[in-house]
Design a protein around this motif. Sequence first.
Motif: not given
Length: 601
Positions: A44-46, A49, A71, A74-75, A78
């Motif tokens: 979940e570490t945007a 990505h 991605e 999407r993340q 968080h």
Amino acid sequence: MTARTQPAPAISIAEALSFARRTLPANPAVALAQLREIIAVQPETAEAHRLAALALRKLGRTEEGEAADLEAVRQSIHDHELIEAASALFQNELHVAEPILKGRLREQPTDVAAIRMLAELAARIGRLTDSENLLRRAVELAPGFGAARANLATVLYKQNRFGDAIEQLNLVLADEPDDPSSSNLKAAALGRIGGYEEAVQLYEELTRRFPDHAKLHMSHGHILKTVGRQEDSIAAYRAALAAEPALGEVWWSLANLKTVRFTGMDVDAMQAALDSSAASAEDRYHLHFALGKAMEDTGQWEPSFRHYAEGNRLRKAELDYDMADMSGLVDAIIARFIPDFLAARAGQGHAARDPIFILGMPRAGSTLIEQILASHPQVEGTMELPDIPAMALREGRDSGGGPRGWVDAIADMTSERLAELGAEYLDHTRIQRKTDRPLFIDKLPNNWTYLGFIHLILPNATIIDARRDPMDCCFSNFRQHFARGQAFSYDLADMGGYYADYVRLMRHFDTVLPGRVHRVIHERLVDDPEGEVRRLLDHIGLPFDPACLRFHENDRAVRTASSEQVRRPINRDGMDRWRHYDAWLGPLRDALGDVAKTWPE
């Protein structure tokens, strides 16, 4: 004794990200390996990505880079910083969201989620060009970012760039063909460039998929009205009311057909909706306008006026209109467009004679003139085009001026620039032209304030002033709720002042440019159609064609409130209607002053 190998010390996610950032410019493969490890541990570490996307692009793996960017989007749910910014946007606390987003983008300039959010903020405060630039950057970084591309289409639509909006929407719908909001916006955009058949098909599909969505039925009704399918339009509006009986805009849409007479049950339903505590302010003013029409149809003049007055009062409260601003603009135009100024620029601009501008007050008979001319085999009817005001206001903004800025900006324009602007207008309006007829009509009434601008950039274009009895015209505006614009029309005194300023400016141009503007008096056109049409065609340089007198047989699409009226032979319906309301029109008469007393000119 053999030394034992010590395990490498564990590092934090933050340290790993820092290492990847430092390594990425010189060695993207090593950075990517580190980022893959981070994502494996904490997907979940945007930022991981996002950095991976940069590394992949540096390695020439573009498609994988685009996927990594998506991605990251999407993340981002968080990401505490972006959550804070999103919360501020939701609560319209733009002063809180802006520094968060700008700070993020200073540190992470490729964060497409943050770019999209900053673009939304820019759009909310009217900086549409800034919003467009941000969104183009977002979709350049992440072409598959459908939400950003849909936002870009919306911003283009708001700038009246309907063809560009459709281009973006086609890309969105190619990836998400079932996206209803994009289909809805595409249908609306098609309606603005004359793509009516496809727009009708889209609305038919959408209303089948969402039969309880009242506003989709309403939009369907609007486009059916435009193409002349009145009975189908009424059915669509009734379907909208079946889904949402208190939706005031639909009741007004029925009234605005001008041919529908409401039943007693309709009036009871509108009154019940008006009495409901759930009715919004927007519902209320639409309902008052519709009830004003219902009372008028049965000769109940005093209740009718009360409803019209209340609808106008509620609508005016939402708008920021100052009659003094309009008078100041007219003063500035008159001061600028003097004989010496015009003589020095004679012969400049673009030489095309294609456009026919019909301007003046709304509800003055401009749609009738348009329909008559569009029935001539050498003239194409389009619609009320927004291009002239948009261009003039842009020139004013670019020169650092406000709404009157174009008046000063035009004084500094070279002959080359005036010609460029004429060419730009012709280029932008080409999307509206569906035939090979040599002439076309732009009938935006409000172009009267830009008459001097039009004359300088298109000196050979035809300019027609549609004029109607001031009391009749102004009261007709007072009875009308406009979908957008016309902020002057929701107060009798404002309306009278606006009409007086319009006449004052037109008199000025009659003096400094004699014969440049051809005036069509609505009452004279009704009394002597053939004589007035012949004089009009002579002014344009066209031969008389009998089809112009059979304008009601023309099945072209008509977008204005008069769409149903011009599909009937010429008649006197609606003339002198103000006399039934004369007792309440003192503020209008006072504001008109000598303009009312000297009519007809």
